[in-house]
Structures are given as structure tokens and as C-alpha cells.
Design an enzyme around this catalytic site. Structure first.
Site, mmCIF file in Angstrom:
data_model
loop_
_atom_site.group_PDB
_atom_site.id
_atom_site.type_symbol
_atom_site.label_atom_id
_atom_site.label_comp_id
_atom_site.label_asym_id
_atom_site.label_seq_id
_atom_site.Cartn_x
_atom_site.Cartn_y
_atom_site.Cartn_z
ATOM 1 N N GLN A 1 -4.436 -1.591 9.689
ATOM 2 C CA GLN A 1 -4.341 -2.932 9.099
ATOM 3 C C GLN A 1 -4.917 -3.980 10.058
ATOM 4 O O GLN A 1 -4.588 -3.996 11.242
ATOM 5 C CB GLN A 1 -2.880 -3.244 8.749
ATOM 6 C CG GLN A 1 -2.677 -4.506 7.939
ATOM 7 C CD GLN A 1 -3.331 -4.446 6.544
ATOM 8 O OE1 GLN A 1 -3.492 -3.378 5.964
ATOM 9 N NE2 GLN A 1 -3.713 -5.587 6.016
ATOM 10 N N ASP B 1 -10.861 2.685 3.929
ATOM 11 C CA ASP B 1 -11.109 1.240 3.864
ATOM 12 C C ASP B 1 -12.607 0.950 3.719
ATOM 13 O O ASP B 1 -12.992 -0.175 3.384
ATOM 14 C CB ASP B 1 -10.623 0.566 5.163
ATOM 15 C CG ASP B 1 -9.321 -0.203 4.972
ATOM 16 O OD1 ASP B 1 -9.045 -0.645 3.836
ATOM 17 O OD2 ASP B 1 -8.592 -0.361 5.966
ATOM 18 N N LYS C 1 0.839 -1.207 0.000
ATOM 19 C CA LYS C 1 0.000 0.000 0.000
ATOM 20 C C LYS C 1 0.870 1.252 0.000
ATOM 21 O O LYS C 1 0.615 2.201 -0.746
ATOM 22 C CB LYS C 1 -0.946 -0.012 1.212
ATOM 23 C CG LYS C 1 -2.022 -1.090 1.103
ATOM 24 C CD LYS C 1 -2.806 -1.292 2.392
ATOM 25 C CE LYS C 1 -3.751 -2.480 2.283
ATOM 26 N NZ LYS C 1 -4.523 -2.763 3.492
HETATM 27 N N1 GUN Z 1 -6.689 -6.953 6.304
HETATM 28 C C1 GUN Z 1 -7.027 -7.693 5.225
HETATM 29 N N2 GUN Z 1 -7.560 -6.913 4.262
HETATM 30 C C2 GUN Z 1 -7.566 -5.654 4.747
HETATM 31 C C3 GUN Z 1 -7.983 -4.412 4.212
HETATM 32 O O1 GUN Z 1 -8.490 -4.292 3.093
HETATM 33 N N3 GUN Z 1 -7.808 -3.344 5.021
HETATM 34 C C4 GUN Z 1 -7.286 -3.433 6.260
HETATM 35 N N4 GUN Z 1 -7.176 -2.308 6.989
HETATM 36 N N5 GUN Z 1 -6.880 -4.573 6.786
HETATM 37 C C5 GUN Z 1 -7.019 -5.681 6.021
#
Ligand code: GUN
Length: 299
Positions: free
Chosen positions: A96, A119, A52
Site C-alpha cells: 500500500q 497493482d 481490499k
Molecule cells: N495507494 C493509493 N492507491 C493505491 C493502489 O491502487 N495501490 C496501492 N498499492 N497503493 C495505493
């Protein structure tokens, strides 16, 4: 059979986003800025967050990575989120997941400002998405929609079957594919671990979305000739075929299923790369105040 090349489409979308950053800097007087919070050092989470941050750099966004130790208290994490919510230079924030078990994920998600929730996990964004109001749509469902759209795949009146009822993928994909408009207007069936006659239902799918997290679960007998198959699964298994010693497997047995499909996503290189660009697209929206208007301190 046509491969839904998420890697290629994602790189096109990244170029489009990068092309807009210059204009935004001019019109907004600032560069879009994503903050990521990671707690502990889970290997998979580290990899996702690194991707990311790298993607932000590629399109010219600023990014900040906040690392907190595994034993951090919930209060300290909530305080960090308040700090980010109040920082006017930051447009979007992700924490995350998963978080260590002593921290409530629900509490953390609800603490994120809805206007910075790129998100799309906050209940307000989920609710707004469900009733068709402007909202951040979470990255995986949004990525799937964009992939269908970029390949001009017809969805109206089709039977979309989703396997898996997670809050992050299955439930939002079901809501989005059922909504009015394109991509959407589907008749939707949401299947899960208690579904009876799963194979029969899958065989009726014009569009089959596998999001249950079980490597190779979908076999050729479960797929109708000419179906569109979207594989959201990413199970990491050890392998001596790759340099890293790991390989990724989808929820679909690709080799046997692909010949029956009109379109199918590969793993890796299908939904995965689309997920990251969707996060970038949401961050771009946040920086433009497209969903909730201009940012004000503390909101
Ligand atoms: N863990 C697995 N997928 C995601 C996601 O799309 N966003 C976040 N913040 N954590 C995750």
C-alpha cells in the site's frame, strides 16, 4: 443523464469472480491468494487495505495482511517482499502506498515479482501495457475501462481528455484510451498543472477523465453537452452530514455538471468500487498464470 453505477457493476463482477473460485480450486488445487503489505498506520491507507481484504473474503479468495511499523527499514521491507515472492501459495501482492519518506517507493515496486504485481505498478508491467503486450493493468485505469465497457459506451474516434498525469491514473488511462481496440481508439489529450487553456480543452472532450485530486475542480462551463464524465477524485473532508464525520468529494462539481452529461460517475460509488474489483480480477489472473504462465519459486 445516466449514472455510471460503479457499486452495482462492481458487485456483478464480484459475483462473477466468486463463481469462478470454485472452478479454480478444482483446476488449480488452490484458492487465489492476495497478500497486502501496509507500513505504518495512515488512516486512509488502513481503510483502503481493509476494503481490499474484505473484498477478497467476499469472493472466496485467501488474503494475508502484513503489517510493518512506520520505522521499518527499507531492507526489512524488501526482505518481506522477497519472502512473499518466494511463497508459492501467494498469487498476488500489493504494497500500500504512500510509504514513509525514508523508503524508496521505486525500489519497493521494482522488488515485487512482475508475475505477482497485481497493482500493475512494476515498470515491466507498465511497459508491457504501453506496447500492448499482456500485462497487469493497474486497478483504477482497469476499473474505468470496465465501467465504459459494461455500459457499452462508444469510444472509437472520440476525444478523451484526461486531467492529471500521475503514474497510477492519468498516464496509464491516456495510453489505454489511445490503444487499438475497445475500449480505446480515442484521440487523447493529457492535461496537467502546466496546461494552457485547460477549460477550452476540457470543453472539447467527448470523454472527460478528472484525476487531479482537487475537490470540485471541474465545473459546468468546462463540460460539453452530452459528454461522458469519469471522476477519479476522492478528497476526504470533514462533514457533519455523515455519521463518520467525513465525506468524500470528487474532482467534479457533480450537481452542476451532471445535467450536461450523457453519463457520469458519482463519488462515492463510481470509480472507487471498480478499483477494488479490478484488483480482484488481476489476482484471479495471477492465480491462473494468465499473463506470465505458471508460477515458479523466486520469479
Ligand atoms: N495507494 C493509493 N492507491 C493505491 C493502489 O491502487 N495501490 C496501492 N498499492 N497503493 C495505493
Amino acid at each position: 443523464m445516466i449514472l455510471l453505477d460503479g457499486k452495482k457493476i462492481a458487485s456483478q463482477i464480484k459475483e462473477e469472480i466468486a463463481g469462478r473460485v470454485g472452478e479454480i480450486v478444482k483446476s488449480e488445487g488452490k484458492t487465489p491468494h492476495l497478500a497486502a503489505v501496509i507500513v505504518g498506520s495512515d488512516g486512509a491507507s488502513e481503510t483502503y487495505v481493509a476494503h481490499k481484504v474484505k473484498a477478497c473474503k467476499e469472493v472466496g479468495f485467501n488474503s494475508s495482511l502484513f503489517r510493518l511499523e512506520e520505522q521499518v527499514t527499507e531492507d526489512l521491507l524488501l526482505g518481506k517482499i522477497d519472502e512473499i515472492n518466494n511463497n508459492n501459495d501467494i498469487d498476488g501482492v500489493i504494497v500500500q502506498l504512500p510509504l514513509p519518506s525514508h523508503i524508496s517507493e521505486d525500489k519497493v515496486i521494482e522488488r515485487i515479482s512482475v508475475r505477482k504485481d497485481v497493482d500493475g505498478f512494476h515498470p515491466v508491467n507498465v511497459g508491457r501495457m504501453l506496447i500492448g503486450q499482456p500485462a497487469y493493468i493497474s486497478a483504477t485505469p482497469y476499473g474505468i475501462l470496465q465501467l465504459l465497457e459494461r455500459y457499452n459506451i462508444e469510444t472509437s474516434g472520440k476525444h478523451c481528455v484526461i486531467i492529471g498525469r500521475s503514474n497510477i491514473v492519468g498516464k496509464p488511462v491516456a495510453a489505454l484510451m489511445a490503444r487499438k481496440g475497445y475500449p480505446g481508439d480515442c484521440t487523447v489529450t493529457l492535461c496537467h498543472s502546466r496546461t494552457r487553456n485547460l477549460e477550452d480543452i476540457c470543453r472539447q472532450a467527448d470523454i472527460l477523465v478528472a484525476a487531479l485530486g482537487s475537490a470540485g475542480f471541474v465545473n459546468a462551463d468546462m463540460v460539453k453537452e452530452g459528454a461522458v464524465v469519469i471522476d477519479v477524485g476522492i478528497t476526504r473532508v470533514q462533514s457533519n452530514e455523515t455519521k463518520s464525520g467525513w465525506k468524500l468529494l470528487g474532482d467534479v462539481g457533480f450537481q452542476e455538471v451532471a445535467p450536461k452529461c450523457s453519463y457520469i460517475t458519482p463519488v462515492p460509488g463510481g470509480v472507487g468500487p471498480m478499483t477494488i474489483v479490478s484488483l480482484l480480477a488481476n489476482t484471479l489472473r495471477a492465480s491462473l498464470g494468465e499473463i506470465y504462465g505458471r508460477q515458479r519459486t523466486g520469479q
